[in-house]
Design an enzyme around this catalytic site. Structure first.
Site, mmCIF file in Angstrom:
data_model
loop_
_atom_site.group_PDB
_atom_site.id
_atom_site.type_symbol
_atom_site.label_atom_id
_atom_site.label_comp_id
_atom_site.label_asym_id
_atom_site.label_seq_id
_atom_site.Cartn_x
_atom_site.Cartn_y
_atom_site.Cartn_z
ATOM 1 N N TYR A 78 57.551 -21.468 11.166
ATOM 2 C CA TYR A 78 57.188 -20.728 12.375
ATOM 3 C C TYR A 78 55.675 -20.670 12.538
ATOM 4 C CZ TYR A 78 57.229 -17.415 16.173
ATOM 5 O OH TYR A 78 57.051 -16.846 17.395
ATOM 6 N N PHE A 130 45.681 -31.225 41.906
ATOM 7 C CA PHE A 130 46.960 -31.671 41.370
ATOM 8 C C PHE A 130 47.944 -30.518 41.583
ATOM 9 C CE2 PHE A 130 50.311 -32.279 38.283
ATOM 10 C CZ PHE A 130 50.733 -33.536 38.672
ATOM 11 N N THR A 131 49.204 -30.858 41.851
ATOM 12 C CA THR A 131 50.196 -29.863 42.272
ATOM 13 C C THR A 131 50.240 -28.625 41.367
ATOM 14 O OG1 THR A 131 51.835 -31.149 41.067
ATOM 15 C CG2 THR A 131 51.656 -31.570 43.420
ATOM 16 N N ASP A 221 40.766 -31.765 33.258
ATOM 17 C CA ASP A 221 42.172 -32.163 33.213
ATOM 18 C C ASP A 221 42.188 -33.566 32.608
ATOM 19 O OD1 ASP A 221 44.728 -33.099 33.595
ATOM 20 O OD2 ASP A 221 44.970 -32.180 35.569
ATOM 21 N N LYS A 264 51.533 -37.969 29.207
ATOM 22 C CA LYS A 264 50.975 -39.148 29.883
ATOM 23 C C LYS A 264 50.243 -39.994 28.837
ATOM 24 C CE LYS A 264 52.158 -36.340 33.363
ATOM 25 N NZ LYS A 264 51.254 -35.405 33.924
ATOM 26 N N ARG A 388 54.126 -39.046 47.412
ATOM 27 C CA ARG A 388 52.903 -38.284 47.218
ATOM 28 C C ARG A 388 52.237 -38.220 48.590
ATOM 29 N NH1 ARG A 388 53.740 -34.872 43.687
ATOM 30 N NH2 ARG A 388 53.286 -35.247 41.518
ATOM 31 N N PHE A 455 58.313 -30.536 46.625
ATOM 32 C CA PHE A 455 58.697 -31.956 46.499
ATOM 33 C C PHE A 455 59.757 -32.185 45.436
ATOM 34 C CE2 PHE A 455 56.315 -32.767 42.594
ATOM 35 C CZ PHE A 455 55.389 -31.743 42.608
HETATM 36 C C1 PLP Z 1 51.336 -34.194 34.804
HETATM 37 C C2 PLP Z 1 50.042 -33.613 35.146
HETATM 38 C C3 PLP Z 1 49.767 -32.257 34.947
HETATM 39 C C4 PLP Z 1 50.815 -31.261 34.502
HETATM 40 O O1 PLP Z 1 51.311 -31.549 33.261
HETATM 41 P P1 PLP Z 1 52.856 -31.303 32.859
HETATM 42 O O2 PLP Z 1 52.922 -31.821 31.467
HETATM 43 O O3 PLP Z 1 53.708 -32.066 33.818
HETATM 44 O O4 PLP Z 1 53.104 -29.838 32.933
HETATM 45 C C5 PLP Z 1 48.489 -31.804 35.234
HETATM 46 N N1 PLP Z 1 47.543 -32.631 35.706
HETATM 47 C C6 PLP Z 1 47.777 -33.924 35.926
HETATM 48 C C7 PLP Z 1 46.686 -34.802 36.461
HETATM 49 C C8 PLP Z 1 49.028 -34.466 35.672
HETATM 50 O O5 PLP Z 1 49.267 -35.761 35.918
#
Ligand code: PLP
Length: 463
Positions: A78, A130-131, A221, A264, A388, A455
């Site tokens: 843990y 970004f969303t 980011d 990613k 998009r 979306f």
């Molecule tokens: C995917 C993404 C996020 C969010 O990350 P999640 O792992 O999907 O929560 C933030 N910023 C960018 C540029 C992304 O592509």
């Protein structure tokens, strides 16, 4: 090593296969039923009904044998798992950040950093939104302001660093609201919504000098930082002989902290983290993570997940890996260009962005052209892409009207280390076919609209 040779060679992969996953091929009648049942939203398709899945590069990478071996070394304690300390050491070494808070994925980190740094009424400038990032800023009471250069909104502009920040736009925000209203600039590498477009080191250096002058922080980011570093190596003077790993570190060193979706660049199926250099902010974050994710040494992840992430980070900054990754994306992009399909240029890092405005000039933006095009591509070949455009852009939080983005795109996102060159050929053949029949495509009307990030779950009918 061949990679340093000047000889012409294909972008061929620096790996070979030792396991395969079978995928299903369907016929047009079946797909017609499937996409209708999904409300013409590719997010609502069942994955088993998809042949080539280019919905996203998020969490869809193939892990290496070394990563899988790492999964078996999970220390599922843990508290204080050895995999956490390995991950922390890798992040410190390759990204240069001092403190690490693991999170279940990127948005977990965005939630925490927004909550600890943003006060209601604060202004958060960013190089395009970004969303999830913008939503967390808004939920914390912040107001997002786009400061990306104008070139980013023009799908035909060939500027090599369309992810750059327009320093005049940033200066205007400081003049209008005052620096004390701006806790940080939210700067993305490989700007997703602009089509995977990179930011330059020169621009990041300008931003660093500007923010130091005004006492504003820079939160990075870094979801696709290694892909951005490859474009710097290819396009920015003075960086041609630096390694991707060196450039990644230089980028991170120009910022104060980062949110990461390790799904990613970092080659894992789940995971993320928040990294911070400031000791006090880290204290707050490591307390906040307990509320939303889990203890600060696991943050919603299993030990094995953290181990796979640590190994994935090291693999992700290898020049040979990135050359093949972006080489494959460019291969598809060039095929589409040869077929006359309008795409965003220059070709970005993680996928091809088809320009639905130029593809379907007869479909008005209120009839969701990119959404309609994504559905049409699935119908033709079982290839899954995503919208998009206006659907992703959501509604203005003050007026309630649609946000009308300049860019109305269909994203063909390429998972890392998953598909072959022949798969890319099928995608290009299908897009060419749909393009030839584009006049028959009419738009959609929205019949169900969720409140947040619409979306993902919105439903449509054909007009
Ligand atoms: C995917 C993404 C996020 C969010 O990350 P999640 O792992 O999907 O929560 C933030 N910023 C960018 C540029 C992304 O592509």
């Amino acid at each position: 090593m061949e990679s340093n040779s000047k000889k012409h060679r294909s972008w061929a992969e620096p790996y070979k296969m030792k396991m395969v996953e079978l995928i299903r091929m369907t016929d047009p009648a079946y797909r017609e039923e499937a996409i209708k049942a999904a409300g013409y939203n590719t997010f609502l398709l069942k994955s088993e009904d998809v042949y080539i899945d280019l919905l996203t590069d998020s969490g869809t990478s193939a892990m290496s044998d070394v990563q899988w071996a790492g999964m078996m070394m999970g220390d599922e304690a843990y508290a204080g798992s050895r995999n956490f300390y390995h991950l922390e050491a890798v992040i410190q070494k390759y990204y240069g950040y001092k403190h690490v808070v693991p999170t279940h994925q990127g948005r977990g980190a965005e939630n925490i950093v927004s909550k600890i740094m943003i006060k209601p009424g604060d202004i958060i400038p960013g190089n395009m939104y970004f969303t999830t990032t913008r939503l967390h800023q808004e939920l914390a009471g912040g107001i997002f302001k786009d400061v990306i250069i104008d070139e980013a909104h023009d799908s035909l502009n060939l500027f090599p660093f369309k992810g750059n920040i327009d320093m005049n736009k940033l200066q205007k925000l400081v003049d209008t609201y005052g620096a004390s209203k701006i806790p940080y600039v939210s700067v993305a590498t490989s700007v997703n919504m602009a089509g995977g477009q990179p930011i330059s080191i020169a621009n990041l250096k300008e931003l660093r000098a500007f923010t130091l002058k005004y006492g504003i922080k820079v939160i990075h980011d870094m979801t696709r930082v290694a892909e951005n570093a490859w474009f710097i190596k290819m396009r920015e003077k003075g960086y041609e002989n630096k390694s991707v790993a060196e450039i990644v570190l230089e980028i991170c060193n120009l910022t104060d902290g980062a949110t990461m979706s390790a799904k990613k660049d970092a080659l894992v199926n789940i995971g993320g983290f928040l990294a911070l250099n400031d000791d006090e902010l880290y204290e707050e974050a490591s307390n906040m993570v307990v509320v939303y994710e889990g203890l600060h040494t696991y943050g919603g992840l299993a030990g094995r997940d953290m181990e796979a992430m640590a190994i994935g980070i090291v693999e992700s900054v290898s020049d040979d890996h990135i050359r093949a990754r972006i080489g494959q994306v460019e291969y598809l992009g060039h095929k589409l260009q040869d077929a006359g399909v309008p795409i965003v240029l220059p070709i970005g890092g993680h996928g091809i962005f088809v320009d639905a405005k130029r593809f379907l000039p007869h479909v008005p933006q209120t009839a969701f052209p990119a959404q309609a095009l994504a559905a049409e591509i699935y119908l033709d070949s079982g290839v899954r892409s995503m919208e998009r455009g206006i659907v992703s852009a959501g509604r203005n939080s003050e007026t309630g009207d649609h946000n009308f983005p300049e860019l109305e795109l269909v994203r063909l996102t390429i998972p890392r280390r998953v598909y072959t060159q022949a798969h890319m050929d099928v995608v290009a053949e299908s897009l060419a076919e749909v393009y030839a029949n584009r006049e028959n495509i009419r738009g959609l009307k929205m019949v169900f609209e969720p409140k947040y990030l619409r979306f993902f779950q919105a439903k449509f009918e054909k007009i």
